[in-house]
Design a protein around this motif. Structure first.
Motif: not given
Length: 299
Positions: A151-171
């Motif tokens: 549960x904690x790993x999923x929460x952490x992964x969502x937070x750390x994924x945010x920057x990369x996902x934003x880059x994907x959406x904007x590029x």
């Protein structure tokens, strides 16, 4: 809609794999390759992950690069090393089509593609050996790591994924949109017609040109035409293989626009993504041409 969601899922899975250290237990399988290429131990985890999901594997490398754990040269070497596991991963979508339509010829074609991927990976490993310094690639300190609850790993992964996902959406999204604008404007149709004419310079019979042209539009269409020509005895197995290989080389130009550009730009950003894509495609195309030449002279 068909591409971006899978990229986002791949990024999240990559972060989850890193957080849970799932691939650390099997990264040793790639240890001889990463050691020879002067790559870090963690790059072996990415290489093994590519057998399951190339998107997740490259997303892991993008994370390592953003965290300044690996430099740009290491990123290029580690990313292009995944060419072999990436083509192996495609067996699930290719073999169910190739075997019913082409039988043994289809299996041979897939084996040739795997052979090219293996050659590319081996060349990149040798390149890493020559270009990277061993003392630049010392292993990250292997501190004792306690795996967090899922549960904690999923929460952490969502937070750390945010920057990369934003880059994907904007590029990736604007890039994909521009590509489809070019397709709608007929740019790829013109390119396809021009490249189809180039096929006349390759060692394939006239009937094989239909396979090459069909490969620009759709993989399944090309295999269907090839299967019909083979079953009717119009082309031999060798001629079918040559036509498929030539079609693969020529259609790679349109594949760059339709698939590879959004893929690499989405994961690595525009500049680095384009550089990796161009270099990797150039190496693969050169190897494919060598295989075509060798295969054409064999009787």
């Amino acid at each position: 809609m068909a591409t971006v969601p899978f990229m986002i899922i791949g990024v999240f899975l990559a972060e989850l794999i890193v957080t849970l250290r799932i691939m650390d237990k099997v990264a040793f399988l790639a240890r001889p390759l990463t050691d020879f290429a002067h790559l870090r131990y963690e790059c072996g985890a990415s290489f093994v992950t590519a057998f399951l999901s190339p998107v997740s594997a490259n997303s892991m490398l993008a994370t390592y690069y953003e965290d300044e754990f690996i430099n740009k040269r290491e990123l290029f070497i580690a990313s292009m090393m995944t060419s072999f596991p990436s083509i192996v991963m495609h067996w699930r979508s290719m073999l169910p089509v190739l075997i019913p339509l082409l039988g043994v010829t289809g299996v041979i074609y897939f084996c040739l593609l795997m052979f090219v991927g293996l050659l590319q990976t081996l060349l990149i490993i040798i390149g890493g050996r020559l270009l990277l310094q061993k003392n630049d690639c010392l292993l990250m300190d292997r501190v004792h790591f306690k795996r967090p609850p899922l549960k904690d790993a999923i929460r952490t992964s969502i937070i750390t994924s945010e920057k990369t996902i934003k880059r994907i959406l904007f590029s990736a999204v604007p890039t994909t949109f521009i590509v489809f604008l070019l397709i709608a404007a007929g740019f790829l149709d013109v390119l396809t017609s021009q490249l189809g004419g180039i096929a006349n310079y390759f060692p394939i019979p006239p009937a094989g040109l239909s396979i090459v042209v069909a490969q620009f539009a759709n993989f399944l269409a090309a295999q269907t035409i090839a299967g019909n020509l083979l079953s009717q005895g119009i082309l031999s197995s060798r001629e079918i293989l040559l036509a498929l290989l030539v079609g693969d080389v020529l259609s790679s130009i349109t594949t760059i626009f339709r698939i590879l550009m959004p893929y690499y730009v989405g994961i690595f950003g525009f500049k680095i993504g384009m550089e990796i894509m161009i270099l990797s495609t150039a190496i693969r195309t050169a190897l494919m041409l060598i295989v075509i030449v060798i295969f054409s002279v064999l009787q």
